[in-house]
Design an enzyme around this catalytic site. Structure first.
Site, PDB file in Angstrom:
ATOM      1  N   LYS A   1       7.014  26.192  26.633  1.00 41.74           N
ATOM      2  CA  LYS A   1       7.467  26.503  25.271  1.00 41.74           C
ATOM      3  C   LYS A   1       8.983  26.590  25.160  1.00 41.74           C
ATOM      4  CE  LYS A   1       4.597  29.589  23.151  1.00 41.74           C
ATOM      5  NZ  LYS A   1       3.798  30.826  23.023  1.00 41.74           N
TER       6      LYS A   1
ATOM      7  N   LYS B   1      10.871  28.834  25.848  1.00 36.75           N
ATOM      8  CA  LYS B   1      11.267  30.126  25.265  1.00 36.75           C
ATOM      9  C   LYS B   1      11.664  31.071  26.398  1.00 36.75           C
ATOM     10  CE  LYS B   1       8.573  30.770  20.982  1.00 36.75           C
ATOM     11  NZ  LYS B   1       7.649  31.701  20.283  1.00 36.75           N
TER      12      LYS B   1
HETATM   13  N1  C2G Z   1       3.861  35.242  13.035  1.00 40.10           N
HETATM   14  C1  C2G Z   1       3.724  35.611  11.698  1.00 40.10           C
HETATM   15  N2  C2G Z   1       4.822  35.953  10.989  1.00 40.10           N
HETATM   16  C2  C2G Z   1       6.050  35.938  11.549  1.00 40.10           C
HETATM   17  C3  C2G Z   1       6.199  35.583  12.905  1.00 40.10           C
HETATM   18  C4  C2G Z   1       5.075  35.235  13.644  1.00 40.10           C
HETATM   19  O1  C2G Z   1       2.603  35.629  11.168  1.00 40.10           O
HETATM   20  N3  C2G Z   1       7.122  36.290  10.786  1.00 40.10           N
HETATM   21  C5  C2G Z   1       2.667  34.869  13.788  1.00 40.10           C
HETATM   22  C6  C2G Z   1       2.732  33.439  14.314  1.00 40.10           C
HETATM   23  O2  C2G Z   1       2.342  32.517  13.294  1.00 40.10           O
HETATM   24  C7  C2G Z   1       1.730  33.485  15.467  1.00 40.10           C
HETATM   25  C8  C2G Z   1       1.884  34.925  15.975  1.00 40.10           C
HETATM   26  O3  C2G Z   1       2.543  35.677  14.936  1.00 40.10           O
HETATM   27  O4  C2G Z   1       0.401  33.302  14.973  1.00 40.10           O
HETATM   28  C9  C2G Z   1       2.714  35.001  17.240  1.00 40.10           C
HETATM   29  O5  C2G Z   1       3.964  34.400  16.979  1.00 40.10           O
HETATM   30  P1  C2G Z   1       4.791  33.787  18.227  1.00 40.10           P
HETATM   31  O6  C2G Z   1       4.900  34.831  19.273  1.00 40.10           O
HETATM   32  O7  C2G Z   1       6.010  33.126  17.692  1.00 40.10           O
HETATM   33  O8  C2G Z   1       3.749  32.692  18.724  1.00 40.10           O
HETATM   34  P2  C2G Z   1       4.104  31.203  19.220  1.00 40.10           P
HETATM   35  O9  C2G Z   1       5.289  31.247  20.101  1.00 40.10           O
HETATM   36  O10 C2G Z   1       4.074  30.335  18.047  1.00 40.10           O
HETATM   37  O11 C2G Z   1       2.875  30.908  20.218  1.00 40.10           O
HETATM   38  O12 C2G Z   1      -0.918  28.617  21.879  1.00 40.10           O
HETATM   39  C10 C2G Z   1      -0.287  29.123  20.719  1.00 40.10           C
HETATM   40  C11 C2G Z   1       1.078  29.682  21.050  1.00 40.10           C
HETATM   41  O13 C2G Z   1       1.019  30.577  22.134  1.00 40.10           O
HETATM   42  C12 C2G Z   1       1.673  30.361  19.813  1.00 40.10           C
END
Ligand code: C2G
Length: 129
Positions: A45, A47
């Site tokens: 990712k 990240k």
């Molecule tokens: N999220 C949200 N609102 C935000 C930020 C995040 O609803 N302001 C949701 C994202 O859409 C996601 C969850 O919180 O469903 C976790 O966000 P992230 O940690 O950014 O997840 P991500 O890095 O997109 O990883 O296999 C799928 C991945 O692991 C998703």
């Protein structure tokens, strides 16, 4: 018992994540969070998280909506997870809309609206981390 699963990094846990977790839990009785490992984050990712997997796991386990935290080690584990944990509903924020529709063969797939004004990126930028 209706089981729900969701996936993510959840670094610098904020109210956007909590909004997602609260609504995901409301879709069932038991919420599993598959939490991206440090290796998965950095290699797949691109990240670099502020908190380690163990620290992010500890934070999520303290959230009242979360019943179980498991590691997310790769993109491919979702079907196995859904089968292994007999998941009824897969939930993700709508920034992922459509990306996981293949799971419809195994469970209900729900995309929930993201909380628009908050993100880990914004927090870091505002704090100049
Ligand atoms: N999220 C949200 N609102 C935000 C930020 C995040 O609803 N302001 C949701 C994202 O859409 C996601 C969850 O919180 O469903 C976790 O966000 P992230 O940690 O950014 O997840 P991500 O890095 O997109 O990883 O296999 C799928 C991945 O692991 C998703």
């Amino acid at each position: 018992m209706k089981k729900v699963i969701t996936y993510g990094t959840f670094d610098l846990l904020h109210y956007g994540h909590i909004n997602l977790l609260q609504r995901a839990k409301a879709l069932g009785d038991y919420l599993i969070v598959a939490l991206s490992t440090d290796e998965f984050n950095s290699i797949e990712k691109q990240k670099i998280t502020y908190f380690s997997f163990e620290e992010r796991k500890r934070l999520l386990e303290a959230v009242r909506y979360v019943d179980l935290v498991i590691p997310e080690r790769n993109w491919e584990q979702k079907v196995c997870d859904v089968k292994e944990f007999k998941v009824d509903t897969f939930v993700m924020g709508d920034d992922w809309k459509g990306k996981f529709d293949f799971l419809n063969e195994y469970c209900e797939v729900v995309y929930l609206e993201r909380t628009p004004e908050i993100s880990t990126t914004k927090i870091k930028k505002d704090l100049k981390i």
